[in-house]
Design a protein around this motif. Sequence first.
Motif, PDB file in Angstrom:
ATOM      1  N   LEU A 144       0.984  -1.038  -0.670  1.00 44.29           N
ATOM      2  CA  LEU A 144      -0.121  -0.374  -0.276  1.00 44.29           C
ATOM      3  C   LEU A 144       0.912   1.263  -0.175  1.00 44.29           C
ATOM      4  O   LEU A 144       1.692   1.219   0.429  1.00 44.29           O
ATOM      5  N   THR A 145       0.208   2.636  -0.897  1.00 46.65           N
ATOM      6  CA  THR A 145       0.616   3.756  -0.412  1.00 46.65           C
ATOM      7  C   THR A 145      -0.017   4.199  -0.157  1.00 46.65           C
ATOM      8  O   THR A 145      -1.289   3.964  -0.087  1.00 46.65           O
ATOM      9  N   ASN A 146       0.519   5.507   0.207  1.00 49.39           N
ATOM     10  CA  ASN A 146      -0.516   6.206   0.797  1.00 49.39           C
ATOM     11  C   ASN A 146      -1.397   7.531  -0.183  1.00 49.39           C
ATOM     12  O   ASN A 146      -2.962   7.119   0.929  1.00 49.39           O
ATOM     13  N   ASN A 147      -0.922   7.256  -1.239  1.00 45.19           N
ATOM     14  CA  ASN A 147      -2.303   7.225  -1.916  1.00 45.19           C
ATOM     15  C   ASN A 147      -3.710   6.086  -2.442  1.00 45.19           C
ATOM     16  O   ASN A 147      -5.026   6.647  -2.066  1.00 45.19           O
ATOM     17  N   ASP A 148      -3.130   4.912  -2.027  1.00 42.88           N
ATOM     18  CA  ASP A 148      -4.407   3.874  -1.963  1.00 42.88           C
ATOM     19  C   ASP A 148      -4.861   4.320  -0.594  1.00 42.88           C
ATOM     20  O   ASP A 148      -6.294   3.880  -0.894  1.00 42.88           O
ATOM     21  N   ILE A 149      -4.399   4.615   0.898  1.00 42.00           N
ATOM     22  CA  ILE A 149      -5.253   4.252   1.661  1.00 42.00           C
ATOM     23  C   ILE A 149      -6.339   6.042   1.017  1.00 42.00           C
ATOM     24  O   ILE A 149      -7.633   5.337   1.444  1.00 42.00           O
ATOM     25  N   ILE A 150      -6.018   6.847   1.051  1.00 44.02           N
ATOM     26  CA  ILE A 150      -7.329   7.947   0.893  1.00 44.02           C
ATOM     27  C   ILE A 150      -7.970   7.146  -0.477  1.00 44.02           C
ATOM     28  O   ILE A 150      -8.832   7.658  -0.553  1.00 44.02           O
ATOM     29  N   GLY A 151      -7.594   6.522  -1.297  1.00 44.96           N
ATOM     30  CA  GLY A 151      -8.234   5.620  -2.870  1.00 44.96           C
ATOM     31  C   GLY A 151      -9.870   5.340  -1.850  1.00 44.96           C
ATOM     32  O   GLY A 151     -10.449   5.430  -2.692  1.00 44.96           O
ATOM     33  N   LEU A 152      -8.875   4.587  -0.358  1.00 45.57           N
ATOM     34  CA  LEU A 152     -10.366   3.429  -0.684  1.00 45.57           C
ATOM     35  C   LEU A 152     -11.013   4.434   0.707  1.00 45.57           C
ATOM     36  O   LEU A 152     -11.890   3.452   0.924  1.00 45.57           O
ATOM     37  N   LEU A 153     -10.930   5.709   1.318  1.00 48.65           N
ATOM     38  CA  LEU A 153     -12.209   6.502   1.751  1.00 48.65           C
ATOM     39  C   LEU A 153     -13.076   6.774   0.475  1.00 48.65           C
ATOM     40  O   LEU A 153     -12.654   7.469  -0.146  1.00 48.65           O
TER      41      LEU A 153
ATOM     42  N   GLU B 171     -14.874   9.806  -0.438  1.00 47.05           N
ATOM     43  CA  GLU B 171     -14.706  11.301  -1.402  1.00 47.05           C
ATOM     44  C   GLU B 171     -14.370  12.353   0.207  1.00 47.05           C
ATOM     45  O   GLU B 171     -13.778  12.721   0.651  1.00 47.05           O
ATOM     46  N   GLU B 172     -15.517  12.566   0.733  1.00 45.60           N
ATOM     47  CA  GLU B 172     -16.096  13.818   1.884  1.00 45.60           C
ATOM     48  C   GLU B 172     -14.945  13.168   3.284  1.00 45.60           C
ATOM     49  O   GLU B 172     -15.110  14.080   3.872  1.00 45.60           O
ATOM     50  N   CYS B 173     -15.166  12.518   3.313  1.00 41.64           N
ATOM     51  CA  CYS B 173     -13.796  11.572   4.189  1.00 41.64           C
ATOM     52  C   CYS B 173     -12.876  11.974   4.544  1.00 41.64           C
ATOM     53  O   CYS B 173     -12.100  12.403   5.057  1.00 41.64           O
ATOM     54  N   ALA B 174     -12.140  11.570   3.418  1.00 38.96           N
ATOM     55  CA  ALA B 174     -11.161  11.476   2.394  1.00 38.96           C
ATOM     56  C   ALA B 174     -10.534  12.951   2.778  1.00 38.96           C
ATOM     57  O   ALA B 174      -9.180  13.660   3.770  1.00 38.96           O
ATOM     58  N   ALA B 175     -11.605  13.513   3.230  1.00 37.24           N
ATOM     59  CA  ALA B 175     -11.261  15.512   2.977  1.00 37.24           C
ATOM     60  C   ALA B 175     -11.122  16.205   4.435  1.00 37.24           C
ATOM     61  O   ALA B 175     -10.210  16.794   4.840  1.00 37.24           O
TER      62      ALA B 175
END
Length: 331
Positions: free
Chosen positions: A312-321, A323-327
């Motif tokens: 996993l990369t950081n982008n992978d983790i953000i991509g799993l969230l 969109e509003e939750c990631a923000a």
Amino acid sequence: MLDLLAKPLTYINLLSNRLGIEPKLMYGILISIISLIILLIVILAIHKIKRVFIERRISGFFNISDLSKFRVRRMGKPGTQYYREDGVNSFELALPHWKNMLEDGSKDKKRLFNKVVCDKSFLWLHAGRKVYILSCKDPLEMIYLVHTLRDSGLDIAPCIQELDKQIKAEEQKLSVNKRIYNLVQKANGDREVFIELCKERLQVWGYTVAAAPQNSYDMDLFVQRNGHPSIVRCLLTSQGQLISLDYLQSFKQAAEQLLADNCMLITTGSITVAAAGYAKDNKIDIVCGEQLIELVYKDSSSVGKEYLDWELTNNDIIGLLDEECAAVYLK
């Protein structure tokens, strides 16, 4: 000394009289309270010392410089919380989520009050015969630590999210053959078209590119990056054609005739196991399959450290969230 005790004793006597309690009993209650406070301070101090000792042991054993974001403790006996029976280093990653969410992970907007919740992620590390648990609420911190430990040579089993990524990566590999097929179709048998494409893409990747000196060995380009020159042949073949050991040996001899110590073969074909071993031992860079797709389709500016397909990369983790939750999480 008696003068210093006089005022507190006077206040205690006044308090005991006001409460209707015998002074001796009042003294006993106060002594018990003070003793309890001292005991709690001692217990907290012992707990703190124990925690510092465990953190230093883990830091030293695994050469971790900073554990400030993690809580570290010994794993308990079988049947206790977070016990792991298997003898491997492993981790569980908890992703941020809405406290009240729908089945797809999006925010339940019917709830007036909602917030992003970060559960704890856990890492089990086996140090000798003992197992330690490291926990934190930030998945990015956990991933960074896992990457650091893996880079140091420690094997850590993939988490559930990494196993899912591995499955997707295997599925995407099927598209590599399709892309190479499209590449062959685009060139339409014209080797010059393929050479020009390779030239353009090598320049994008930071190579200084020039036409190879006129030769009868089908060497097409002369490239250099970071002070390392190579001579290049761009081989357009039908998809799936195997590059043999004999072909590579004659390719290497041709490069030596042109006084080139390093050489590169860019091809739409594939390479045999024997040829791959020969290339590794004789300074031949082979660009085929996934490497060819990376050369042609990927932007070099977006390529950093080469992770394993499933890591996993950081982008992978953000991509799993959501969109509003990631923000909200990234604020």
